[in-house]
Design a protein around this motif. Sequence first.
Motif: not given
Length: 94
Positions: A24-27, A64-67
């Motif tokens: 969860a911390a990486e997402r 800008d948002v990662p996919a």
Amino acid sequence: MKRILPACAALIAVLSSAPDRSLAAERAVLLSGADLYTVSHGVIASGELLIRDGRIAAVGSRVDVPADAERIDVSGKRIYPGMISANSILGLPT
């Protein structure tokens, strides 16, 4: 002593079944639609806040948002920086 052993066994069972928080911390998580109260840029109405690796990565009207980011709609809410005492009204307009 007879009461401590079952309690310890129950605690170990609960802790071993707890979900892994490292994933969860990486997402990346995007909170969108809230009014963002910033320290240096005033209020950003209906803004976006990107959290990556447990930290704020970007703030603005559009970021800008990662996919693979999880998107959470928080329209109508307010997001403030830092920690705020739950029973304080200091600085919070109604």
